[in-house]
Design an enzyme around this catalytic site. Structure first.
Site, PDB file in Angstrom:
ATOM      1  N   CYS A  10       0.946  -1.139  -0.008  1.00 57.30           N
ATOM      2  CA  CYS A  10      -0.015   0.312  -0.021  1.00 57.30           C
ATOM      3  C   CYS A  10       0.976   1.445  -0.070  1.00 57.30           C
ATOM      4  O   CYS A  10       0.665   2.250  -0.667  1.00 57.30           O
ATOM      5  CB  CYS A  10      -0.998  -0.015   1.149  1.00 57.30           C
ATOM      6  SG  CYS A  10      -2.360  -1.116   0.808  1.00 57.30           S
ATOM      7  N   THR A  96       5.029 -13.573   1.957  1.00 59.04           N
ATOM      8  CA  THR A  96       5.701 -12.699   3.180  1.00 59.04           C
ATOM      9  C   THR A  96       5.125 -11.212   3.183  1.00 59.04           C
ATOM     10  O   THR A  96       5.144 -10.549   4.412  1.00 59.04           O
ATOM     11  CB  THR A  96       7.152 -12.533   2.702  1.00 59.04           C
ATOM     12  OG1 THR A  96       7.061 -11.944   1.277  1.00 59.04           O
ATOM     13  CG2 THR A  96       7.982 -13.661   2.811  1.00 59.04           C
ATOM     14  N   HIS A 101      -0.695 -10.236  -4.314  1.00 56.75           N
ATOM     15  CA  HIS A 101       0.178  -9.826  -5.604  1.00 56.75           C
ATOM     16  C   HIS A 101       0.719 -11.096  -6.452  1.00 56.75           C
ATOM     17  O   HIS A 101       0.570 -12.165  -5.818  1.00 56.75           O
ATOM     18  CB  HIS A 101       1.568  -9.381  -5.101  1.00 56.75           C
ATOM     19  CG  HIS A 101       2.278 -10.136  -4.111  1.00 56.75           C
ATOM     20  ND1 HIS A 101       1.878 -10.113  -2.670  1.00 56.75           N
ATOM     21  CD2 HIS A 101       3.256 -10.865  -4.062  1.00 56.75           C
ATOM     22  CE1 HIS A 101       2.728 -10.928  -2.161  1.00 56.75           C
ATOM     23  NE2 HIS A 101       3.608 -11.556  -3.066  1.00 56.75           N
ATOM     24  N   HIS A 103       3.420 -12.550  -8.866  1.00 52.31           N
ATOM     25  CA  HIS A 103       4.652 -12.658  -9.414  1.00 52.31           C
ATOM     26  C   HIS A 103       4.702 -13.087 -10.980  1.00 52.31           C
ATOM     27  O   HIS A 103       4.104 -14.051 -11.293  1.00 52.31           O
ATOM     28  CB  HIS A 103       5.420 -13.669  -8.794  1.00 52.31           C
ATOM     29  CG  HIS A 103       5.699 -13.579  -7.500  1.00 52.31           C
ATOM     30  ND1 HIS A 103       6.909 -12.899  -6.959  1.00 52.31           N
ATOM     31  CD2 HIS A 103       4.829 -13.561  -6.008  1.00 52.31           C
ATOM     32  CE1 HIS A 103       6.980 -13.245  -5.277  1.00 52.31           C
ATOM     33  NE2 HIS A 103       5.601 -13.515  -5.009  1.00 52.31           N
TER      34      HIS A 103
HETATM   35  P1  AMP Z   1       5.831 -13.299  -1.286  1.00 48.53           P
HETATM   36  O1  AMP Z   1       6.771 -13.902  -0.570  1.00 48.53           O
HETATM   37  O2  AMP Z   1       4.883 -14.244  -2.397  1.00 48.53           O
HETATM   38  O3  AMP Z   1       4.645 -12.487  -0.427  1.00 48.53           O
HETATM   39  O4  AMP Z   1       6.612 -11.939  -2.524  1.00 48.53           O
HETATM   40  C1  AMP Z   1       6.802 -10.953  -1.674  1.00 48.53           C
HETATM   41  C2  AMP Z   1       7.791 -10.271  -2.756  1.00 48.53           C
HETATM   42  O5  AMP Z   1       7.785  -8.966  -2.495  1.00 48.53           O
HETATM   43  C3  AMP Z   1       9.237 -11.016  -2.528  1.00 48.53           C
HETATM   44  O6  AMP Z   1       9.600 -11.635  -3.917  1.00 48.53           O
HETATM   45  C4  AMP Z   1      10.109  -9.827  -2.274  1.00 48.53           C
HETATM   46  O7  AMP Z   1      11.329  -9.895  -3.148  1.00 48.53           O
HETATM   47  C5  AMP Z   1       9.308  -8.542  -2.644  1.00 48.53           C
HETATM   48  N1  AMP Z   1       9.567  -7.454  -2.164  1.00 48.53           N
HETATM   49  C6  AMP Z   1       9.734  -6.973  -1.071  1.00 48.53           C
HETATM   50  N2  AMP Z   1      10.056  -5.610  -0.657  1.00 48.53           N
HETATM   51  C7  AMP Z   1       9.982  -5.114  -1.960  1.00 48.53           C
HETATM   52  C8  AMP Z   1      10.145  -3.646  -2.217  1.00 48.53           C
HETATM   53  N3  AMP Z   1      10.371  -2.844  -1.588  1.00 48.53           N
HETATM   54  N4  AMP Z   1      10.145  -3.683  -3.737  1.00 48.53           N
HETATM   55  C9  AMP Z   1       9.967  -4.594  -4.476  1.00 48.53           C
HETATM   56  N5  AMP Z   1       9.746  -5.887  -4.099  1.00 48.53           N
HETATM   57  C10 AMP Z   1       9.545  -6.305  -2.753  1.00 48.53           C
HETATM   58 ZN    ZN Z   2      -1.887  -3.362   1.126  1.00 50.36          ZN
END
Ligand code: AMP
Ligand code: ZN
Length: 115
Positions: A10, A96, A101, A103
């Site tokens: 957000c 995480t 989202h 990917h």
């Molecule tokens: P997930 O583990 O499926 O929740 O994916 C979260 C993703 O967000 C991971 O691949 C992280 O590398 C990515 N991520 C975390 N912080 C950032 C950020 N500030 N900018 C871009 N990607 C991020």
């Molecule tokens: Zn959010």
């Protein structure tokens, strides 16, 4: 547009935390993953805060369809014609960031089943 004040994505959508933007429209935002797992790795998120895929319902599923339209559009723009879309839902699956989202990974051979 519902937002969660403690949510990283957000804050990225609002421009409060910098990101490498790929695409944006009224309903979704796309940006490159900070820890890329493939030569092309970006995330597509609805601007509305939805915690995870398990919270998709009849009220918000149009946003999910919109994200997938955006994915097809972005991949055409990047000249990417083969790609994998991944959603991690919940802790055991490796989610995480608790903002829905998708990917999008491309540019290398993908294995199946995924790890
Ligand atoms: P997930 O583990 O499926 O929740 O994916 C979260 C993703 O967000 C991971 O691949 C992280 O590398 C990515 N991520 C975390 N912080 C950032 C950020 N500030 N900018 C871009 N990607 C991020
Ligand atoms: Zn959010």
């Amino acid at each position: 547009m519902h937002r969660d004040e403690n949510c990283l994505f957000c804050k990225i959508i609002a421009g409060e935390i910098p990101s490498n933007k790929v695409y944006e429209d009224d309903l979704c935002y796309a940006f490159y993953d900070i820890e890329p797992q493939a030569p092309v790795h970006f995330l597509v998120v609805p601007k509305e805060h939805i915690c995870c895929a398990a919270a998709i319902n009849g009220e918000n599923s149009g946003l999910v369809a919109h994200c997938f339209e955006a994915i097809a559009k972005i991949c055409r723009q990047l000249d990417v014609d083969s790609y994998r879309v991944v959603n991690n839902c919940g802790d055991q699956a490796g989610q995480t960031v608790k903002h829905l989202h998708f990917h999008v990974l491309a540019g290398r051979d993908m294995t199946w089943p995924p790890g």
